[in-house]
Design a protein around this motif. Structure first.
Motif, PDB file in Angstrom:
ATOM      1  N   LYS A 226      72.826  -1.983 -43.894  1.00  0.00           N
ATOM      2  CA  LYS A 226      71.988  -1.709 -42.731  1.00  0.00           C
ATOM      3  C   LYS A 226      71.903  -2.922 -41.798  1.00  0.00           C
ATOM      4  CE  LYS A 226      68.998   0.984 -40.597  1.00  0.00           C
ATOM      5  NZ  LYS A 226      69.331   2.362 -40.210  1.00  0.00           N
ATOM      6  N   LEU A 227      71.819  -4.102 -42.395  1.00  0.00           N
ATOM      7  CA  LEU A 227      71.569  -5.297 -41.585  1.00  0.00           C
ATOM      8  C   LEU A 227      72.848  -5.977 -41.107  1.00  0.00           C
ATOM      9  CD1 LEU A 227      68.540  -6.838 -43.487  1.00  0.00           C
ATOM     10  CD2 LEU A 227      68.555  -5.572 -41.351  1.00  0.00           C
TER      11      LEU A 227
ATOM     12  N   LEU B 128      70.594  -2.408 -48.044  1.00  0.00           N
ATOM     13  CA  LEU B 128      70.012  -3.348 -47.080  1.00  0.00           C
ATOM     14  C   LEU B 128      71.103  -4.131 -46.361  1.00  0.00           C
ATOM     15  CD1 LEU B 128      66.923  -5.106 -48.659  1.00  0.00           C
ATOM     16  CD2 LEU B 128      67.046  -3.876 -46.498  1.00  0.00           C
TER      17      LEU B 128
ATOM     18  N   MET C 104      69.031  -2.590 -54.801  1.00  0.00           N
ATOM     19  CA  MET C 104      68.203  -2.809 -53.618  1.00  0.00           C
ATOM     20  C   MET C 104      68.989  -3.459 -52.492  1.00  0.00           C
ATOM     21  SD  MET C 104      64.461  -3.873 -54.964  1.00  0.00           S
ATOM     22  CE  MET C 104      64.783  -5.082 -56.190  1.00  0.00           C
ATOM     23  N   MET C 105      69.873  -4.389 -52.883  1.00  0.00           N
ATOM     24  CA  MET C 105      70.524  -5.204 -51.862  1.00  0.00           C
ATOM     25  C   MET C 105      71.603  -4.432 -51.087  1.00  0.00           C
ATOM     26  SD  MET C 105      71.079  -9.086 -52.466  1.00  0.00           S
ATOM     27  CE  MET C 105      72.615  -9.244 -53.312  1.00  0.00           C
TER      28      MET C 105
ATOM     29  N   TYR D  74      66.661   3.656 -51.657  1.00  0.00           N
ATOM     30  CA  TYR D  74      66.802   2.819 -50.466  1.00  0.00           C
ATOM     31  C   TYR D  74      67.727   3.471 -49.446  1.00  0.00           C
ATOM     32  CZ  TYR D  74      64.346  -1.461 -51.835  1.00  0.00           C
ATOM     33  OH  TYR D  74      63.387  -2.388 -52.141  1.00  0.00           O
TER      34      TYR D  74
ATOM     35  N   TYR E 167      66.156   6.331 -47.631  1.00  0.00           N
ATOM     36  CA  TYR E 167      65.149   5.860 -46.683  1.00  0.00           C
ATOM     37  C   TYR E 167      65.786   5.201 -45.460  1.00  0.00           C
ATOM     38  CZ  TYR E 167      61.071   3.530 -44.776  1.00  0.00           C
ATOM     39  OH  TYR E 167      60.086   3.102 -43.943  1.00  0.00           O
ATOM     40  N   LEU E 168      66.780   4.356 -45.696  1.00  0.00           N
ATOM     41  CA  LEU E 168      67.367   3.595 -44.587  1.00  0.00           C
ATOM     42  C   LEU E 168      68.365   4.405 -43.777  1.00  0.00           C
ATOM     43  CD1 LEU E 168      67.943   0.184 -46.406  1.00  0.00           C
ATOM     44  CD2 LEU E 168      66.301   0.609 -44.588  1.00  0.00           C
TER      45      LEU E 168
END
Lengths: 66, 254
Positions: B40-41, B37, B33-34, B138, B141-142
């Motif tokens: 992306k961030l 993310l 999950m991480m 993820y 999606y991202l």
């Protein structure tokens, strides 16, 4: 900063896993008092302070025999 | 063969009862999950840091960054998790003497070792699949656009490398004494191999390459044929580790 807020829901599962790990380890530490090394106070601190790492260390190298 | 299946069941049950299975699954779920993310961030994280006028330009992240982050986390946190979870699997039982009974009842020692290996590989494969599934979801999606090269082969390389690490743990556990012996010796062996990995020409013959070449494969800078030798050597090394640990274990006094 708004962008980060937009992704906040993605962090919910991560937080749930972290809290679940911490609680499981904490309960285990409190209900058993044999450790391969260290004592109860040390393990409580490790489990609570070090997010993911603490519980993992406790269950893999810290916990004693039943 | 019956002993083998029974012992695998016992191993898996032990992994569940000692919470080790859940710990490993949690680690892989978090990595899955991480990683996308974080990728992306990354630009937002950098721009929210106030660095006294210092501006860091981070290019818009792509699918490639997401997978690069995924492989980075797997090779660090993932392998560390595998070492911690499986490091004691044989050492603990040897130190506690719980194997003596089963062996005295006639279960061959090689069956014990091979079923321990099979159970560990099974658990690792399940955890890895979990990480891949979450990461893939993820990432899609991202990062709706774009793709990477050689994804499947790159994932396979890391899988094979960790299978090698597990065989190394078993070999170390039969050699080193004490309940942390296997863990420590295999960690030392891995560090030595990592250092050897810095020798440029020898990389092709070092299994560590399988865990460091992943992003180059995704970029397309390396192709499958570049790694045929490394993959074959790793398979041979896994088999030799298993055979050596059986030979040592058969002679070992319990």
């Amino acid at each position: 900063m708004d962008d980060i807020m937009q992704y906040l829901p993605f962090f919910i599962p991560l937080v749930i896993i972290e809290v679940a790990l911490m609680l499981t380890a904490l309960v285990h530490v409190l209900r058993h008092n044999r450790y391969r090394f260290g004592n109860r106070i040390l393990w409580i601190i490790i489990v609570v302070v070090f997010g993911y790492v603490g519980p993992i260390l406790y269950f893999t190298v810290g916990r004693g025999e039943e | 063969m019956r002993g083998f299946m029974v012992f695998i069941k016992k191993e898996l049950l032990e992994q569940v009862r000692t919470y080790r299975l859940w710990i490993l699954f949690a680690v892989f779920l978090v990595i899955g999950m991480m990683s996308p993310l974080m990728a992306k961030l990354m630009p937002e994280i950098f721009s929210s840091l106030d660095m006294e006028g210092l501006v860091i330009q981070v290019p818009e992240p792509t699918v490639y960054d997401a997978y690069a982050q995924f492989f980075k986390n797997l090779t660090q946190m993932g392998i560390l998790g595998v070492l911690l979870v499986f490091g004691g699997t044989l050492s603990n039982e040897l130190a506690r003497g719980t194997l003596v009974n089963i062996l005295a009842k006639g279960l061959p020692r090689r069956t014990v070792l091979l079923s321990k290996y099979a159970a560990a590989v099974l658990v690792w494969t399940a955890g890895y699949a979990l990480a891949i599934a979450t990461d893939y979801g993820y990432t899609v999606y991202l990062f709706p656009n774009g793709g990477v090269a050689n994804l499947f082969f790159s994932l396979f390389c890391l899988w094979l490398f960790v299978c090698f690490v597990i065989s190394l743990i078993l070999l170390s556990s039969t050699i080193a004494p004490g309940s942390f012996g296997g863990l420590i010796l295999s960690a030392v062996a891995l560090v030595v191999m990592l250092m050897l990995g810095m020798v440029p020409k020898a990389g092709r013959y070092n299994p560590v390459t399988l865990a460091s070449v992943n992003t180059a494969l995704l970029e397309g800078a390396k192709s499958v044929s570049d790694l045929t030798i490394t993959v074959s050597i790793t398979v041979v090394l896994i088999l030799s580790c298993l055979i050596a640990s059986i030979l040592i274990f058969e002679k070992k006094k319990l």
